[in-house]
Each structure stands twice: as structure tokens, then as C-alpha cells.
Design a protein around this motif. Sequence first.
Motif, PDB file in Angstrom:
ATOM      1  N   GLU A  25       7.437  27.442  14.638  1.00 18.85           N
ATOM      2  CA  GLU A  25       8.621  26.744  14.130  1.00 18.85           C
ATOM      3  C   GLU A  25       9.583  27.708  13.442  1.00 18.85           C
ATOM      4  O   GLU A  25      10.804  27.624  13.630  1.00 18.85           O
ATOM      5  N   GLU A  26       9.033  28.636  12.660  1.00 14.39           N
ATOM      6  CA  GLU A  26       9.879  29.619  11.969  1.00 14.39           C
ATOM      7  C   GLU A  26      10.532  30.558  12.991  1.00 14.39           C
ATOM      8  O   GLU A  26      11.715  30.880  12.878  1.00 14.39           O
ATOM      9  N   ALA A  27       9.775  30.998  13.988  1.00 16.63           N
ATOM     10  CA  ALA A  27      10.327  31.879  15.027  1.00 16.63           C
ATOM     11  C   ALA A  27      11.450  31.183  15.789  1.00 16.63           C
ATOM     12  O   ALA A  27      12.502  31.783  16.047  1.00 16.63           O
ATOM     13  N   GLU A  28      11.247  29.926  16.132  1.00 15.36           N
ATOM     14  CA  GLU A  28      12.280  29.184  16.845  1.00 15.36           C
ATOM     15  C   GLU A  28      13.519  28.997  15.975  1.00 15.36           C
ATOM     16  O   GLU A  28      14.647  29.120  16.447  1.00 15.36           O
ATOM     17  N   ARG A  29      13.321  28.720  14.690  1.00 17.88           N
ATOM     18  CA  ARG A  29      14.442  28.581  13.768  1.00 17.88           C
ATOM     19  C   ARG A  29      15.278  29.863  13.719  1.00 17.88           C
ATOM     20  O   ARG A  29      16.508  29.823  13.624  1.00 17.88           O
ATOM     21  N   LEU A  30      14.587  31.000  13.823  1.00 14.56           N
ATOM     22  CA  LEU A  30      15.255  32.303  13.759  1.00 14.56           C
ATOM     23  C   LEU A  30      15.766  32.778  15.115  1.00 14.56           C
ATOM     24  O   LEU A  30      16.379  33.843  15.213  1.00 14.56           O
ATOM     25  N   GLY A  31      15.490  32.015  16.176  1.00 15.66           N
ATOM     26  CA  GLY A  31      15.946  32.392  17.510  1.00 15.66           C
ATOM     27  C   GLY A  31      15.129  33.500  18.144  1.00 15.66           C
ATOM     28  O   GLY A  31      15.636  34.247  18.979  1.00 15.66           O
ATOM     29  N   LEU A  32      13.848  33.600  17.767  1.00 13.16           N
ATOM     30  CA  LEU A  32      12.984  34.662  18.291  1.00 13.16           C
ATOM     31  C   LEU A  32      12.167  34.183  19.492  1.00 13.16           C
ATOM     32  O   LEU A  32      11.923  32.993  19.662  1.00 13.16           O
ATOM     33  N   GLY A  50      13.486  39.847  19.113  1.00 14.05           N
ATOM     34  CA  GLY A  50      14.812  39.268  19.000  1.00 14.05           C
ATOM     35  C   GLY A  50      15.694  40.191  18.184  1.00 14.05           C
ATOM     36  O   GLY A  50      15.407  41.383  18.053  1.00 14.05           O
ATOM     37  N   GLU A  51      16.744  39.628  17.620  1.00 10.55           N
ATOM     38  CA  GLU A  51      17.668  40.414  16.804  1.00 10.55           C
ATOM     39  C   GLU A  51      16.923  41.003  15.610  1.00 10.55           C
ATOM     40  O   GLU A  51      16.082  40.347  15.002  1.00 10.55           O
ATOM     41  N   GLU A  52      17.245  42.224  15.283  1.00  8.18           N
ATOM     42  CA  GLU A  52      16.510  42.974  14.260  1.00  8.18           C
ATOM     43  C   GLU A  52      16.397  42.231  12.924  1.00  8.18           C
ATOM     44  O   GLU A  52      15.320  42.173  12.321  1.00  8.18           O
ATOM     45  N   ALA A  53      17.476  41.639  12.453  1.00  8.15           N
ATOM     46  CA  ALA A  53      17.447  40.944  11.157  1.00  8.15           C
ATOM     47  C   ALA A  53      16.485  39.764  11.199  1.00  8.15           C
ATOM     48  O   ALA A  53      15.732  39.529  10.245  1.00  8.15           O
ATOM     49  N   ALA A  54      16.473  39.014  12.304  1.00 13.67           N
ATOM     50  CA  ALA A  54      15.579  37.864  12.435  1.00 13.67           C
ATOM     51  C   ALA A  54      14.126  38.311  12.529  1.00 13.67           C
ATOM     52  O   ALA A  54      13.230  37.669  11.964  1.00 13.67           O
ATOM     53  N   VAL A  55      13.870  39.411  13.214  1.00 11.42           N
ATOM     54  CA  VAL A  55      12.508  39.955  13.312  1.00 11.42           C
ATOM     55  C   VAL A  55      12.004  40.334  11.923  1.00 11.42           C
ATOM     56  O   VAL A  55      10.869  40.020  11.542  1.00 11.42           O
ATOM     57  N   HIS A  56      12.850  40.981  11.135  1.00 13.93           N
ATOM     58  CA  HIS A  56      12.454  41.344   9.771  1.00 13.93           C
ATOM     59  C   HIS A  56      12.203  40.104   8.913  1.00 13.93           C
ATOM     60  O   HIS A  56      11.296  40.088   8.079  1.00 13.93           O
ATOM     61  N   GLU A  57      12.999  39.060   9.133  1.00 12.72           N
ATOM     62  CA  GLU A  57      12.823  37.830   8.368  1.00 12.72           C
ATOM     63  C   GLU A  57      11.480  37.165   8.697  1.00 12.72           C
ATOM     64  O   GLU A  57      10.775  36.711   7.796  1.00 12.72           O
ATOM     65  N   LEU A  58      11.106  37.119   9.988  1.00 10.48           N
ATOM     66  CA  LEU A  58       9.804  36.542  10.334  1.00 10.48           C
ATOM     67  C   LEU A  58       8.670  37.415   9.809  1.00 10.48           C
ATOM     68  O   LEU A  58       7.655  36.902   9.330  1.00 10.48           O
TER      69      LEU A  58
END
Length: 91
Positions: A25-32, A50-58
Amino acid sequence: MARVCKHGYVSGKVQGVYFRQATAEEAERLGLDGWVQNLGDGRVEVLFEGEEAAVHELAAWLERGPSAAKVDSVELQEQGVQGIAGFIVRR
């Protein structure tokens, strides 16, 4: 933005606590894109890109996980982008 991929393992109380589904769910929210699965030794294995910022967030989210989890360690390594589409929970 650069697309990056991380693969690794989460240890602790991470099975039977909704960890895989919450990660998806978190990965999908971040578009990963990627996958998550339980391992026989009690760890969770994850691959996401995915995008670097989203990868770091997950990656930061994995350090705490869902509320019922108790994460002891997260070991992630960057690897080549796999070209995966979507995020799935492997059974």
C-alpha cells in the motif's frame, strides 16, 4: 528524475503483522513498482523501484513498518533497474 531500484531484507517481528500488505500500500501510494514476500527464516524480502525520492521514502518507512511490526534491521542495496510494472505481494 532518476529511476533507482533497491532490494533487501527486513528483520524483526515482520511476519503476521500485516507487513507485506502495508508495504504494498505504501509503495503504491508512492508510485513505486516491485514486490514483497515473506521468507521461511522470518524475514521479509522486498524489491522496489521508481523515482529516487519515492524510493528513499519507502526505505525510511521500512525502518518502522506498520504499527504492529517491530523492525530490528533493514538491509537494502541498490541494484540495476528491473523494469517492473506495478507492485505485488508474493505469496
